[in-house]
Design an enzyme around this catalytic site. Structure first.
Site, short mmCIF file in Angstrom:
data_model
loop_
_atom_site.label_atom_id
_atom_site.label_comp_id
_atom_site.label_asym_id
_atom_site.label_seq_id
_atom_site.Cartn_x
_atom_site.Cartn_y
_atom_site.Cartn_z
N THR A 36 62.06 1.16 58.79
CA THR A 36 61.23 -0.05 58.71
C THR A 36 61.88 -1.29 58.08
OG1 THR A 36 59.17 1.15 58.83
CG2 THR A 36 59.11 -0.93 57.65
N ASN A 68 65.65 1.58 53.80
CA ASN A 68 64.50 1.25 52.94
C ASN A 68 64.89 1.42 51.47
OD1 ASN A 68 62.84 0.80 55.14
ND2 ASN A 68 62.15 2.93 55.21
N ARG A 103 57.44 -4.36 52.43
CA ARG A 103 58.70 -4.75 53.09
C ARG A 103 58.48 -5.38 54.47
NH1 ARG A 103 58.33 0.70 52.79
NH2 ARG A 103 58.59 2.05 54.59
N ASP A 157 52.65 4.04 62.07
CA ASP A 157 53.76 4.80 61.48
C ASP A 157 53.24 5.95 60.62
OD1 ASP A 157 56.70 5.04 60.75
OD2 ASP A 157 55.87 4.68 58.77
N HIS A 215 61.87 9.30 61.84
CA HIS A 215 62.77 8.43 62.62
C HIS A 215 63.89 8.05 61.70
CE1 HIS A 215 60.94 5.34 60.11
NE2 HIS A 215 59.83 6.00 60.31
#
Ligand SMILES: [Zn+2]
Length: 556
Positions: A77, A98, A161, A312, A494
């Site tokens: 992300t 991240n 974020r 997500d 992912h």
């Protein structure tokens, strides 16, 4: 002479009007929509269950890039949001993950944490964020600059974020959800106090979010319409708090009561994030921003970044083959329709442009791959692999904890220990790669040093190369084999450079965009320069891509 003057004037006025068209004919508002973990094929798999005014409208009336790919790894992300808005990849923008190990600080850091700032809008620590680690300008920054700071830039997401990185360095506001209070919050990086209208919303007696906390997540359609998904209860899903099976309906009130982990940490509202209501609150806030900040009302193009993350959370919990994920997208389709309707009313059809993409796609559940696809996939645990690597290195170079950090094969060595032991760093790196290859779950091990010395353009080496930042990236990359995941048994994740993590939808809709589609290869780093090109603007500083050629109405 008269004739000459007349024709001179005609030519001159033609030039003036062409130039006026060139400078004035641009959208009044750019709406950037990022859907967290949206795989490309969700559009076609769920097509029959979508309404007419959401995704179908974007596809049918907009321009659909069918071969849109992430061109780097890791596909997560923070880097995803940074890359879409800056038109470049972690190699340039420095948001390498991240969370990542910062050698200068000697510890793992989070991509938008910044202790110099405080939370605005709640008495919690969730607002201590800034984009200072984003080492390039992005679309939002360039827009501010291009309009001499008269363009307005706002972003909203339930994830910090996903609001902070799109907003760039000069945004008027970036807002995210505080999971302790249910408030919309920001960072003192942007403002000293929230605008009055948000304060009012946060302090209202009847907040929608408190209603949602008492609601139930039910299927939108009869269960037999979910033909793209497995049966409701499988072993490939994790459990919602208070549930003994992963099945509809999901009683959120009961979930809150049963959820001791969240209760203990005081993060009561966190549960909303994994339900479709997490997307609903984002749409509501986006429309509130449109109204209260008057976006798209003058000739200085504004930007609204909207990031939907509940997709997500559902993907992580239930996996891409679940009815939960399918229902999440059916409901998101409704959110998109609501947003488009609101934009048509408030900004006017043709006056705004939407781009929609994802920050990464996602893997299939490893158990599903084994049981239903006859494919050897394993769930790995980085911690276990770290032990194997430390043992291998200890045997070779003497007892020690050589691994400073390892997540999903991204391995940072303890360079202080290596210096203390007077070892050659490159020798230890090479041995680390050997250690990875003793484990059958890894396809390859790539040295950071090789990425510094060579340029790779193809396959996973090419993707890892685009994600490699010499200052912040790992010493060694252990590349897991396809469909092996560093994740638990239920749901999915992912991270990888494989196509299932890189293939995402890219859509443009509105303004002068003609409907159409392309199968040509395109990367998500081409989105920012495409929008800059619509707006006759400079490209972000690290942008290495060119615009996607999209047919516009008055161009022949
Ligand atoms: Zn995720």
């Amino acid at each position: 002479m008269k004739k000459f003057t007349l024709s001179f004037l005609l030519v001159a006025s033609a030039i003036v009007s062409a130039f006026a068209q060139f400078t004035e004919d641009k959208p009044k508002l750019v709406v950037g929509i990022i859907v967290d973990q949206m795989k490309y094929d969700y559009i076609s798999r769920y097509w029959d269950n979508f309404g007419e005014d959401g995704f179908k409208k974007l596809v049918d009336e907009g321009y659909f890039v069918r071969n849109g790919q992430y061109n780097y790894a890791p596909t997560v992300t923070g880097p995803g949001h940074a890359s879409v808005y800056s038109g470049t990849s972690p190699a340039y923008h420095s948001i390498v993950n991240n969370h990542f190990y910062d050698r200068e600080k000697g510890k793992s850091v989070y991509c938008v944490d910044d202790d110099r700032y405080t939370t605005v809008g709640a008495d919690t620590k969730n607002g201590k964020k800034s984009p200072y680690r984003l080492a390039v300008t992005n679309l939002s920054d360039e827009l501010k600059w291009a309009s001499n700071f008269r363009s307005k830039v706002y972003t909203v997401s339930i994830k910090d974020r996903s609001a902070v990185l799109p907003a760039g360095h000069r945004a008027d506001g970036a807002y995210w959800l505080d999971d302790k209070t249910g408030n919309w919050i920001s960072s003192s990086f942007y403002m000293e106090n929230l605008p009055e209208w948000i304060e009012k919303m946060n302090n209202a007696k009847k907040r929608p979010i408190d209603q949602y906390l008492k609601s139930t997540w039910e299927l939108s359609l009869p269960a037999d319409r979910y033909t793209a998904s497995t049966e409701d209860s499988t072993a490939y899903e994790s459990l919602f708090p208070g549930k003994s099976e992963p099945t509809f309906p999901y009683d959120i009130k009961k979930g809150v009561a049963a959820d001791r982990v969240r209760a203990k940490s005081g993060r009561k509202y966190d549960i909303i994030k994994g339900t479709p209501y997490g997307n609903t609150v984002v749409t509501e806030m986006a429309i509130n921003i449109l109204d209260n900040e008057g976006l798209g009302q003058d000739n200085f193009t504004d930007l609204l970044g909207v990031s939907y993350s509940s997709t997500d959370y559902a993907g992580h919990a239930y996996g891409p083959q679940s009815m939960e994920v399918e229902d999440m997208y059916i409901k998101l389709d409704g959110e998109i329709a609501t947003l488009i309707k609101s934009l048509d009313e408030k900004v006017g059809e043709g006056n705004y442009v939407i781009f929609l993409t994802a920050d990464h796609a996602g893997a299939q559940n490893a158990g599903f791959m084994r049981d239903r696809m006859n494919f050897e996939a394993v769930n790995i645990k980085s911690k276990e692999d770290t032990k194997v690597i430390d043992a291998y290195l200890s045997e070779k170079f003497g007892e020690g904890k050589y691994v400073a950090s390892n997540y999903s094969g991204q391995l940072y060595l303890d360079r202080n220990l290596i210096a203390e032991k007077k070892l050659d760093l490159e020798e230890v790196q090479a041995a680390t790669a050997e250690a990875f290859m003793t484990m059958p779950q890894y396809a390859a091990a790539i040295l950071g040093k090789d990425l510094e010395r060579n340029e790779y353009t193809l396959g996973y080496k090419g993707l890892i190369y685009n994600g490699f930042n010499p200052r912040y990236s790992p010493d060694v990359y252990g590349v897991l084999k396809s469909h092996n995941v560093d994740y638990g048994k239920g749901g999915t994740t992912h991270f990888s450079p494989y196509r299932y993590d890189t293939h995402v939808p890219i859509m443009f809709y509105g303004w002068k965009i003609e409907s159409g589609y392309t199968h040509a290869p395109h990367t998500i780093t081409e989105i920012a320069p495409t929008i800059c090109s619509f707006l006759n603007m400079n490209y972000p500083s690290g942008c290495y891509s060119d615009p996607i050629i999209i047919p516009l109405e008055d161009e022949d």
